[in-house]
Structures are given as structure tokens and as C-alpha cells.
Design a protein around this motif. Structure first.
Motif, short mmCIF file in Angstrom:
data_model
loop_
_atom_site.label_atom_id
_atom_site.label_comp_id
_atom_site.label_asym_id
_atom_site.label_seq_id
_atom_site.Cartn_x
_atom_site.Cartn_y
_atom_site.Cartn_z
N VAL A 1 0.90 -1.14 0.11
CA VAL A 1 0.04 -0.03 -0.10
C VAL A 1 0.82 1.21 0.08
O VAL A 1 1.80 1.10 0.74
N PRO A 2 0.72 2.22 -0.84
CA PRO A 2 -0.37 2.05 -1.98
C PRO A 2 0.04 1.51 -3.35
O PRO A 2 1.27 1.23 -3.28
N PRO B 1 4.62 -1.91 -2.49
CA PRO B 1 4.20 -0.45 -2.39
C PRO B 1 4.64 0.41 -3.35
O PRO B 1 5.72 0.38 -3.79
N SER C 1 5.52 13.49 1.42
CA SER C 1 5.20 12.24 1.34
C SER C 1 5.38 11.79 -0.13
O SER C 1 5.52 10.52 -0.42
N TRP D 1 3.50 12.58 -2.68
CA TRP D 1 2.27 12.71 -3.26
C TRP D 1 1.68 14.04 -3.47
O TRP D 1 1.81 14.99 -2.48
N ASP E 1 -2.37 12.95 -4.33
CA ASP E 1 -2.75 12.52 -3.22
C ASP E 1 -4.10 12.21 -2.75
O ASP E 1 -4.74 11.77 -1.83
N LEU E 2 -4.97 12.28 -4.08
CA LEU E 2 -6.45 12.11 -3.97
C LEU E 2 -6.54 10.64 -3.34
O LEU E 2 -5.88 9.60 -3.73
N PRO E 3 -7.72 10.44 -2.64
CA PRO E 3 -8.10 8.80 -2.07
C PRO E 3 -8.70 8.20 -3.02
O PRO E 3 -9.96 7.77 -2.81
#
Lengths: 79, 379
Positions: free
Chosen positions: B156-157, B250, B265, B267, B291-293
Motif C-alpha cells: 500500500v499504496p 508499495p 510524502s 504525493w 494525493d487524492l483518495p
């Protein structure tokens, strides 16, 4: 519960995939020990599966606040 | 003076954005009011979803690569120059060549990258199909695998979130067709409490796993791999032996995102509706690097490219952005070598997978071949 001040807020509202727990797992990795993460989730399942995972890996559940159409779930990275 | 649009990244998002923009701003480009430059560190465009098939020798390099120059409309200036710095204050991109590229508008489509080094022991003890070299190496191992446990683990991710399920179903069909499925244990694992992030997909997979005899373990997040003992240990305290470890490492964002000071990070901080980079009114981001979920997938970049191109067009023609991304994602899901399904969802609409069928599988195979039209901004 008293007000908890998060070091980072993860807005995972509207996230079906990868979803709030995966967003938390991603962010826990890069967080420092002792930091508090707040996950905003509109998925009702998060209030169950996030605390379950946090218990399993040994971080600390600080609680959940229900805001109606979403919840804030607070987690402290302890290791 | 012409408005200069610089796009960083020659993958799906950058290429589509450039081509759609060039079409929408055709008259401004002809009149010398707008220029579009795409910067990439490679002259080759790679259709990454093909790596899944490459691992089964069902797609080859000459089929999934094209010249980036050939995919771009001729009025787009294409430059092969690795981005080594971005100065958001002075509005320029620094190339490895030493050249500076001034911009009025910047689009970041810098992608995500599998990082096996993030899990101790994984580089030596595991295989993956998320890179071209990795998929080729894995293909040889799958072709010669006769007996034992194949462990599938998910970091992840990661991009292409349905690929873990797809590869396990394709392995199942592959070994059934070869007549040795009974000698092989397929052991699927997943980071959260169900078989997939999308709940309806996870529920559907439960039945498929029971029917096909695929074993599974959830709440399974890689901590380390012991290549000598051939075991994988998890954050949750599990230790699983394997004969072949297929891992989805990851992912990390592009180095330039950290190096430029945009985020720690890796992102890109991105507004979920406008796709503007937080704090910079003339910078947009799309694709895996945000960094969108939401899912890191080609379809995400595809839908986002429309919004970024529309917003840049309205900024140039009207003076303000007027388009909003609704979180739309569409993913085909291979349920074996001969059938498939798909899901689509958005910020507000949950997914609802269709029953698997040969027709949807053929649609996916067709899209694999007509992707080049999408990259050209034609669909």
C-alpha cells in the motif's frame, strides 16, 4: 470524549477504492511515532474495520466522532 | 507573449492532457497565443496495463510501446529531458540537460512507481509484474512453475487496484489449462479485512475463491521477506512460507515531488474537484501522482485529463476554471483468461460490478489495442 488534536487529517470521504483504511495504512507508514492521525470517512464500515486493524498491528485507537454523514476516527502511531 | 503550458510526464495523463488541449486550443496555438510543451524522461510511451499479460506471455513489447512523439499532435513541442527541479515561485521547470522551461501554466502528471526496496528482503525474495523487467522475469517463473504455493501479497499504496485479483484468477486459469492446478496452492492476501477494497467486488470474489479453491488471508500487510527461508512476515504477526512470491510492491511518487519541496510524502497535494495543486493557482496535477483518495489507474488519469484540459482551456478563453472532477473511475476486471467484468464509481456513486462475461473480457482485450486512440485524445 474530549477534543483530540490530530497531527494529520486524512480526508477519505467518498473513497470507495482504495478506501479509508488503505489511506490510513499508507499514511501510518510515513507518520512519526507518537503522531495522531485523523481519518475522515463516509463509509460506515470504517468505524469497525479501522479500529480492528489498529488493534491488530498494535497502534492506539483514540476514538471515533460521528458527524452525521461522516466520522472522524483518531489513531495514534505508537511504534 | 504566448501563454506557455508545460506538461511534465509522458504517461497516460500527460499525453492525453496534451492532445486534448492541443485540440481545444487549436486556434490559439495557430495564432501564436499558446504553446504546449510536454517533457518526459523517455522517448517511449508504455501501456502499463499490458504488464499483467506480459507475465503470462500474452502481450509483447512491440505491442505495448509506441514512440511518444508519434502519439502527440504535431503542434505539441515534445522534449525528452528529465525534470530535475521545479521552481514554483519563478515558474520554471529545470531539465537535466541544463535547460529551464518557463511556464504560465504547469501540469504535473509524474506518476507512481513500485518500490520493492520499501520491504526488507522483497527485492531478493519476491517477484512482481508492475514493471516491464519484473513481468518478463516473472513470466519465466510462471511458465516453469510445476508444484507448490504461490503467495500473492499486496503493498500500500499501489496502482491498478484490481490487478491483485486479476492475476490470481489468471494464474488459476493458466494452471488449469496446463493440467497442473491440483499441484498448486494459490494463496491470496489483502491488506484490509476483505478480499478487495471495493466491497461488492470483495463479496463477489468470496464465491469465486470458494468455487476455484483459492486460499486467502486478510489484514495482511508485508513487513519483511526472508529470501533464504522463503517466508513473508506481516505487520499483523503472520508468517507465511512460499515457493513463489508474487508481490505488488508499495508504490512511491516521483522523486521530483519531494525534491521540489512540493510534499514530504511524495504525493502531490491536489484539490479533489478542480485538480489544482494546493497553494498554486497555475499548477494542475492528475494521475497516479496526486494525493487524492481514489484509485491509481489509467482510467482515473483519463477522466482527469478531460477536466485539466477543460479547465486550462476555460482559464485561457474565459479567465477562470469552470470544470470539476467527480472522482470517476472505470476498471475492467479479468476474472480469468476468458471472462471479465468491470466496475465504475465516483466520489458519490458506489461500484456495482456486472456479472462476468466473455463479452466484457473481449472489450478489455479490445481496449488494450485501441488505447493508442485514447492516448491521442480521440476517445
Amino acid at each position: 470524549m474530549g477534543e483530540i488534536k490530530a497531527d494529520k487529517t486524512i480526508d477519505a470521504r467518498g473513497s470507495y477504492c482504495p478506501g479509508p483504511l488503505m489511506e490510513l495504512i499508507k499514511n501510518v507508514k510515513s507518520a512519526n511515532v507518537g503522531e495522531i492521525l485523523e481519518v475522515l470517512s463516509s463509509d460506515e464500515g470504517s468505524t469497525k474495520d479501522i479500529p480492528e486493524w489498529v488493534d491488530k498491528v498494535g497502534h492506539e485507537n483514540l476514538g471515533t466522532v460521528n458527524h452525521g454523514d461522516y466520522s472522524s476516527i483518531f489513531v495514534k502511531k505508537v511504534k | 507573449m504566448a501563454k506557455r503550458i508545460i506538461i511534465v510526464g509522458g504517461g497516460t495523463g500527460g499525453t492525453m492532457t496534451a492532445n486534448i488541449l492541443a485540440s481545444k486550443l487549436d486556434s490559439e496555438i495557430r495564432n501564436g497565443q499558446v504553446t504546449i510543451t510536454l517533457l518526459s524522461d523517455s522517448p517511449v510511451h508504455v501501456y502499463q496495463p499490458a504488464f499483467l499479460y506480459l507475465a503470462f506471455d500474452r502481450f509483447y513489447e512491440d505491442e505495448f510501446t509506441r514512440s511518444e512523439r508519434d502519439l502527440l499532435r504535431p503542434e505539441i513541442d515534445f522534449v525528452v529531458d528529465k525534470t530535475t527541479g521545479i521552481d514554483f515561485k519563478s515558474c520554471f521547470v529545470q531539465g537535466a540537460s541544463g535547460k529551464k522551461y518557463q511556464y504560465d501554466y504547469l501540469v504535473l502528471s509524474t506518476g507512481s512507481y513500485p518500490d520493492p526496496s520499501a520491504i526488507p528482503g522483497l527485492e531478493k525474495g519476491g517477484d512482481w509484474f508492475y514493471t516491464q523487467e519484473g513481468a518478463k522475469k516473472l513470466a519465466k517463473k510462471i511458465a516453469s512453475f510445476e508444484k507448490g504455493r504461490i503467495l500473492l501479497s499486496v503493498g500500500v499504496p499501489h496502482k491498478c487496484p484490481v490487478a491483485p485479483l486479476e492475476v490470481i484468477f489468471m494464474l488459476n486459469d493458466y494452471f488449469k489449462a496446463k493440467g497442473i492446478r491440483k499441484n498448486i496452492e494459490l494463496y491470496y492476501t489483502y491488506p484490509i479485512a476483505r478480499l478487495h477494497a471495493l466491497e461488492p467486488v470483495a463479496n463477489w470474489a468470496v464465491g469465486m475463491f470458494e468455487k476455484e479453491g483459492i486460499k486467502s488471508e486478510t489484514f495482511f500487510n508485508m513487513e519483511s521477506v526472508d529470501p533464504e527461508k522463503k517466508t513473508l512476515s506481516t505487520l499483523e504477526g503472520s508468517e507465511v512460507p512460499y515457493d513463489l512470491l508474487i508481490a505488488i510492491p508499495p508504490h512511491k511518487g516521483a522523486d521530483i515531488i519531494v525534491d521540489s519541496g512540493l510534499s514530504k510524502s511524495g504525493w502531490i497535494p491536489t484539490d479533489k474537484q478542480t485538480l489544482k495543486v494546493t497553494g498554486y493557482d497555475n499548477v494542475y496535477a492528475l494521475g497516479d501522482g496526486t494525493d487524492l483518495p481514489i484509485s491509481k489507474a489509467g482510467s482515473t488519469a483519463h477522466f482527469e485529463a478531460d477536466v485539466v484540459a477543460e479547465n486550462l482551456t476555460s482559464e485561457i478563453k474565459s479567465g477562470y476554471p469552470a470544470h470539476f472532477y467527480d472522482g470517476r473511475v472505470l476498471c475492467f476486471i479479468e476474472t480469468g483468461l476468458h471472462e471479465g467484468t468491470y466496475v465504475w464509481f465516483s466520489y458519490t456513486t458506489p461500484p456495482n460490478p456486472a456479472p462476468p462475461s466473455k463479452l466484457i473480457h473481449w472489450m478489455k482485450l479490445s481496449f488494450n489495442r485501441i488505447y493508442w486512440m485514447a492516448a491521442r485524445g480521440l476517445m
